[in-house]
Design an enzyme around this catalytic site. Structure first.
Site, PDB file in Angstrom:
ATOM      1  N   ASN A 134       0.343  -5.095  13.849  1.00 12.67           N
ATOM      2  CA  ASN A 134      -0.458  -4.015  13.272  1.00 12.67           C
ATOM      3  C   ASN A 134      -1.920  -4.362  13.513  1.00 12.67           C
ATOM      4  O   ASN A 134      -2.345  -5.479  13.210  1.00 12.67           O
ATOM      5  CB  ASN A 134      -0.202  -3.918  11.765  1.00 12.67           C
ATOM      6  CG  ASN A 134       1.252  -3.607  11.455  1.00 12.67           C
ATOM      7  OD1 ASN A 134       2.010  -3.218  12.330  1.00 12.67           O
ATOM      8  ND2 ASN A 134       1.633  -3.780  10.200  1.00 12.67           N
TER       9      ASN A 134
ATOM     10  N   GLU B 231       1.449  -0.595  14.120  1.00 10.04           N
ATOM     11  CA  GLU B 231       0.579   0.181  13.232  1.00 10.04           C
ATOM     12  C   GLU B 231      -0.810   0.184  13.832  1.00 10.04           C
ATOM     13  O   GLU B 231      -1.314  -0.874  14.245  1.00 10.04           O
ATOM     14  CB  GLU B 231       0.460  -0.453  11.842  1.00 10.04           C
ATOM     15  CG  GLU B 231       1.585  -0.160  10.903  1.00 10.04           C
ATOM     16  CD  GLU B 231       1.317  -0.693   9.488  1.00 10.04           C
ATOM     17  OE1 GLU B 231       0.145  -0.725   9.048  1.00 10.04           O
ATOM     18  OE2 GLU B 231       2.300  -1.077   8.845  1.00 10.04           O
TER      19      GLU B 231
ATOM     20  N   ASP C 202       0.822  -1.209   0.000  1.00 17.00           N
ATOM     21  CA  ASP C 202       0.000   0.000   0.000  1.00 17.00           C
ATOM     22  C   ASP C 202       0.863   1.269   0.000  1.00 17.00           C
ATOM     23  O   ASP C 202       0.691   2.136   0.846  1.00 17.00           O
ATOM     24  CB  ASP C 202      -0.908  -0.054   1.249  1.00 17.00           C
ATOM     25  CG  ASP C 202      -1.852   1.121   1.330  1.00 17.00           C
ATOM     26  OD1 ASP C 202      -2.273   1.635   0.284  1.00 17.00           O
ATOM     27  OD2 ASP C 202      -2.155   1.545   2.474  1.00 17.00           O
TER      28      ASP C 202
HETATM   29  C1  BDP Z   1      -1.214  -2.145   6.853  1.00 16.68           C
HETATM   30  C2  BDP Z   1       0.063  -2.065   6.020  1.00 16.68           C
HETATM   31  C3  BDP Z   1       0.368  -0.654   5.577  1.00 16.68           C
HETATM   32  C4  BDP Z   1      -0.885   0.004   5.043  1.00 16.68           C
HETATM   33  C5  BDP Z   1      -1.933   0.032   6.151  1.00 16.68           C
HETATM   34  C6  BDP Z   1      -3.230   0.734   5.729  1.00 16.68           C
HETATM   35  O1  BDP Z   1       1.162  -2.576   6.746  1.00 16.68           O
HETATM   36  O2  BDP Z   1       1.397  -0.669   4.614  1.00 16.68           O
HETATM   37  O3  BDP Z   1      -0.652   1.289   4.535  1.00 16.68           O
HETATM   38  O4  BDP Z   1      -2.232  -1.288   6.455  1.00 16.68           O
HETATM   39  O5  BDP Z   1      -4.096   0.050   5.208  1.00 16.68           O
HETATM   40  O6  BDP Z   1      -1.813  -3.361   6.729  1.00 16.68           O
HETATM   41  O7  BDP Z   1      -3.327   1.941   5.902  1.00 16.68           O
END
Ligand code: BDP
Length: 597
Positions: A466, A503, A176
């Site tokens: 995450n 995340e 992404d």
């Molecule tokens: C996570 C990914 C990250 C994406 C994020 C998203 O690690 O690269 O940008 O989701 O969806 O799963 O914002």
């Protein structure tokens, strides 16, 4: 690999600036553009991605090779020396031609590579041609799909006949962030004496108030080495001879956020001379604690991207200085180099600024589908390349005190085939430990999955996860999101390792407000973080919060992305959203050390 420096023994010429450039039309190699002037070039700036430099869709959406050219004359004062052509990073693959001869080839878009050209230099002008390929597929890291649905694509059945009408291959990143390409870091020609220092390894330890410094040199030649150790004030505090040695420093000034003291190993090897900075600090995982200098450290920060308007992923030192300034303003202390190694310049800056880094290889997008659909699982990925990026990243960054942990992947699917994933990643985890002379902790960042099945995350030194409760799951219902997250944390408590949220975030359109917080509004982003942080504060085994993302960033076009990913707490041009002020207040009251004693 040593970073080029300028001193009494070494010189370099930085080839940043305008280069001639042409996208391949499919005939570039056949017509030997690598050996003669490009037929129809345009000007492009280096270092930078080429994608956003022109108002042309073919630049943005190019698939395949592109050619850069520059003519250089080598100053005769350099000719008595060993001469090296060095690239900080070229994305994703490069073939380098010197006066028409292929002198080196490099796979992987984020790490440096170099080639000695001493014997190849002609009098007058020399032509450098760099062919750059931006294709991502199952043999590259990051991973792309060569055919099939785009990352956020439609689920309509593929209508073969329509597809065949005008089939044009394109990159379908399985990640992404925008697949920026080009010469992303500086190109330098540097010199060393004929006998030279090839590599330096420094390992430090702390015993009581003493610092212990061990060094090892890799040199080419028959000279003798002398190493002077300078303290952070620049005074000489010790001198050693030989290719390896150890020095004890009483009352050492340790490197840590808030006091990033840097010592220097000033090395003389025959005519060669190199000054390598280093920090004295220890990193250790003990029970559920992450110890920096023996004290429980709490990570406050984010995942970032190297991403900005016009430059794309190209090195932008103004932006790096700005970002570290904002990190201090926010009272943050750390970030992860999601989802690839960042520039050497940024790593040097983080050493100086006392910003803690989790250093990640570009292994993103390794997401096998269910076992039935994808019996080959991890075997389809290029494990040798994965090993190579781990080895090369650690070799590049091993001496940085700012690096406290290696991340060997982001969000691989570790749950669809738990044993296959473990069998793939455990040897990589072991490899990272073996490669690192400082033996830092190693992790891999897992996505939201059926976590109880996952065998890989619990095998890491720190469990990095995450989570998007309140966004992709239970979006709009923060009460339920909070309950679900708290429920999951009960499981992680039983694993008995430090856990970190690497995340969590909510897309937020700057300037969109609502009294009753709704998704995408600035108010929702704050309430989202309040809800998740309450759970983190309730979990003593949680050693850090790195939200997603520092700033908005560019992605592939798709139904879920309005002008990119908007989960930044800052806009792409670094204006704070309301959540940035919320984080600033929160992080001001969270100390770097001892938050969860
Ligand atoms: C996570 C990914 C990250 C994406 C994020 C998203 O690690 O690269 O940008 O989701 O969806 O799963 O914002």
């Amino acid at each position: 690999m040593l970073y080029p420096i300028l001193n009494d023994a070494r010189a370099f010429v930085d080839l940043s600036g305008l280069w001639k450039f042409q996208l391949d039309d499919g005939k570039g190699f056949q017509e030997e553009w690598t050996a003669k002037p490009l037929p129809n070039p345009e000007w492009i700036a280096v270092p930078a991605s080429y994608n956003d430099q022109k108002e042309k869709m073919e630049y943005r959406d190019h698939y395949g090779w592109a050619f850069y050219q520059k003519e250089v004359e080598i100053p005769c004062i350099m000719l008595s020396q060993r001469i090296v052509l060095r690239f900080g990073a070229v994305t994703q693959e490069a073939k380098v031609y010197w006066n028409g001869e292929l002198v080196c080839r490099h796979k992987g878009g984020f790490l440096p590579f170099e080639v000695e050209i001493t014997d190849k230099i002609a009098g007058g002008k020399n032509r450098i041609c760099v062919a750059v390929d931006n294709k991502v597929n199952h043999s590259t890291l990051p991973v792309g799909n060569e055919a099939g649905a785009a990352f956020f694509g439609s689920s309509l059945p593929d209508i073969e006949s329509v597809r065949n009408m005008e089939y044009k291959p394109s990159n379908l990143p399985n990640f992404d962030f925008f697949n920026y390409a080009g010469i992303h870091h500086p190109v330098k020609i540097y010199t060393t004496p004929k006998s030279y220092i090839q590599d330096i390894t420094i390992v430090t330890d702390v015993e009581g108030t003493d610092g212990v410094v061990k060094y090892e040199l890799e040199c080419v030649g028959e000279e003798t080495a002398r190493v002077m150790i300078l303290n952070p004030q620049g005074d000489k505090i010790g001198e050693l001879n030989g290719l390896c040695g150890e020095l004890r420093i009483p009352q050492a000034q340790l490197w840590e956020p808030g006091s990033p003291f840097l010592y220097t190993a000033d090395i003389q090897y025959g005519q060669d001379h190199y000054a390598q900075k280093f920090g004295i600090r220890t990193v250790k995982v003990e029970g559920t604690k992450f110890l920096l200098n023996g004290k429980p450290f709490y990570f406050k920060g984010f995942g970032k991207h190297e991403d900005s308007a016009f430059h794309g992923r190209g090195l932008d030192e103004v932006l790096n200085v700005k970002d570290t300034s904002i990190i201090h303003w926010l009272h943050a202390n750390s970030f992860r180099t999601s989802h690839y190694p960042y520039s050497e310049e940024m790593m040097n800056l983080c050493d100086e600024e006392g910003i803690v880094v989790i250093d990640e290889v570009p292994a993103v997008g390794l997401s096998v589908d269910t076992y039935e659909k994808d019996p080959e699982g991890y075997r389809k990925y290029n494990a040798e390349h994965h090993r190579e990026v781990i080895r090369d990243l650690i070799k590049r960054d091993k001496n940085h005190p700012c690096v406290v942990m290696w991340s060997i992947a982001n969000e691989p699917n570790t749950e669809a085939q738990p044993q296959a994933a473990y069998d793939y990643f455990k040897p990589l985890y072991d490899l990272a430990h073996r490669c690192d002379p400082q033996n830092r902790p190693v992790t891999l960042v897992v996505c939201q999955n059926d976590y109880v099945k996952d065998k890989t995350a619990p095998a890491m030194d720190v469990i990095c996860m995450n989570r998007y409760y309140g966004w992709y799951l239970y979006g709009g219902n923060l009460e339920l999101a909070k309950k679900a997250f708290a429920y999951e944390m009960k499981y992680w408590k039983t694993v008995g390792k430090p856990v970190m949220l690497t995340e969590y975030g909510a897309d937020t359109v700057a300037g969109l407000h609502s009294a009753v917080p709704g998704m995408f509004s600035e108010e929702y982003q704050i309430e989202y973080y309040q809800a998740m942080n309450a759970v983190l504060d309730d979990s003593p085994f949680v050693v850090g919060e790195q939200l997603w993302n520092f700033a908005d960033f560019a992605t592939i076009q798709g139904l879920m992305r309005v002008d990119g990913n908007k989960k930044g707490i800052l806009t792409r041009d670094r204006k704070p959203k309301m959540a940035a002020h919320y984080c600033r207040n929160r992080w001001k009251s969270i100390p770097d050390f001892g938050y969860k004693n």
